[in-house]
Scaffold this motif. Sequence first.
Motif, PDB file in Angstrom:
ATOM      1  N   PHE A  59      -5.400  -0.267   7.187  1.00 23.77           N
ATOM      2  CA  PHE A  59      -4.598  -0.421   5.971  1.00 23.77           C
ATOM      3  C   PHE A  59      -5.282  -1.389   4.998  1.00 23.77           C
ATOM      4  N   CYS A  62      -8.197   0.187   3.363  1.00 21.35           N
ATOM      5  CA  CYS A  62      -7.744   1.116   2.326  1.00 21.35           C
ATOM      6  C   CYS A  62      -7.381   0.370   1.048  1.00 21.35           C
ATOM      7  N   PHE A  72      -9.315   5.334  -2.846  1.00 23.87           N
ATOM      8  CA  PHE A  72      -8.038   4.925  -2.260  1.00 23.87           C
ATOM      9  C   PHE A  72      -7.271   6.134  -1.747  1.00 23.87           C
ATOM     10  N   GLU A  73      -7.180   7.183  -2.548  1.00 23.06           N
ATOM     11  CA  GLU A  73      -6.442   8.386  -2.150  1.00 23.06           C
ATOM     12  C   GLU A  73      -7.010   8.959  -0.850  1.00 23.06           C
ATOM     13  N   TRP A  76      -6.133   6.583   2.038  1.00 23.69           N
ATOM     14  CA  TRP A  76      -4.688   6.538   2.285  1.00 23.69           C
ATOM     15  C   TRP A  76      -4.248   7.729   3.131  1.00 23.69           C
ATOM     16  N   TYR A  95       3.698   4.746  -1.614  1.00 27.24           N
ATOM     17  CA  TYR A  95       2.630   5.541  -2.219  1.00 27.24           C
ATOM     18  C   TYR A  95       2.986   5.936  -3.655  1.00 27.24           C
ATOM     19  N   ARG A  98       2.152   3.202  -5.982  1.00 26.49           N
ATOM     20  CA  ARG A  98       0.820   2.654  -5.716  1.00 26.49           C
ATOM     21  C   ARG A  98       0.200   1.958  -6.922  1.00 26.49           C
ATOM     22  N   VAL A 102      -1.572  -1.607  -5.755  1.00 22.54           N
ATOM     23  CA  VAL A 102      -2.917  -1.374  -5.210  1.00 22.54           C
ATOM     24  C   VAL A 102      -3.969  -1.881  -6.196  1.00 22.54           C
TER      25      VAL A 102
END
Length: 399
Positions: A59, A62, A72-73, A76, A95, A98, A102
Amino acid sequence: MGGRSPRVLLTDQNETIKAAVSLVFSDSHHFFHLWHVLENIPRRLDYLSIWHDTFMEKFNKCIYRSWNEVQFEKRWWKLIERFNLREDEWLQALYEDRKLWVPAFMKDVSFAGLSAASRSESLNSFFDRYIHGEMSLRDLIGKYKSILEDRYEEEAKANFDAWHETPELKSPSPFEKQMLFVYSHEIFKKFQMEILGAAACHLKKEKEDGSTVLYGVKDFENSQDFMVEWDELKSDIYCSCHSFEYKGYLCRHAIVVLQMSGVFSIPFKYILQRWTNAATSKIPLSEKLDEVQAKVRRYNDLCRRAIILGEEGSLSQDSYNAAVGAINDALKQCASVNKNSENVSRSNLPAPLAIQGVAGVNHYGTITCGQQLPVCKVTNTNNPKNKFWEGARGQWRNH
């Protein structure tokens, strides 16, 4: 806020707060505290307890090691599939939000130290010293006054130190010399650590596209690899460690890239006024950093001279009247000169400090630029505790 919405608003991860912010501060950039998101994971994903360490490792990779949104996508969904988390509603909501937490989605945002990866590093930790969950509203109000008093003391001491001390240079770096008189003492010392840490970084050019170059930087001190993107045409630099976004000053990885690119001064856009000695000024920080540095030197010199004037002028009522008259005349002249000059900007002075006396001063002497100040006592007139700071390197004492 002067009728203006805040540029950036940081809150806990909460749907109700999110809706309220969207309604009330529609022009603000709203984000979640990253530490609050991380703090919720053990409670929200308690059924993964046996896999907690492995999950958090993936995690964190990521979140912190994703260079862009695409990366990232990819990471994830790989994480979701590996731990079979597609049906987890909390992660689904996380998500969807995000862009609010993020780092890969925050390249154009600076939190200037207001957001951090852990609670102990955040602004909230400051209030943890004063308040707790069982505190009543009445006690909270009383504690808030104490918080303000302590902040007044800290500010007065910082202002006093700024008059008397200049941080020590620890390297021949042009970046360190550039920011010596620009950053406040506290921020300069943090930035100085990045300057020194640049010696432990090794970079390698990964890709070049027009004026934009992508470097891989290996940080031997932290045993980590980072990516730094430098656009020479726009003077834009971005590091995957997100130091500027979260702390408000450039990291060692960006500094070493600037050095290798033949750039030996921090681009103006990466110098936040809130971290400078001109933070309290209503006038925006000028791009002419030489003038900013000169302004700080002039200000410090005037403060030193004011201490001598305060001691001399307080000896009698006549000398006091003469000093006040001279100050008023000088202030009018300065205002007139500054009004007619485009090259001189007038900055607000810090909170007023009352000089209580200067020990060991020749009352008929003068003080010149660069001369050491004698020991003195300074009272913060905004401080309800009515304490004074004794000596150039002394401590707060009660009257």
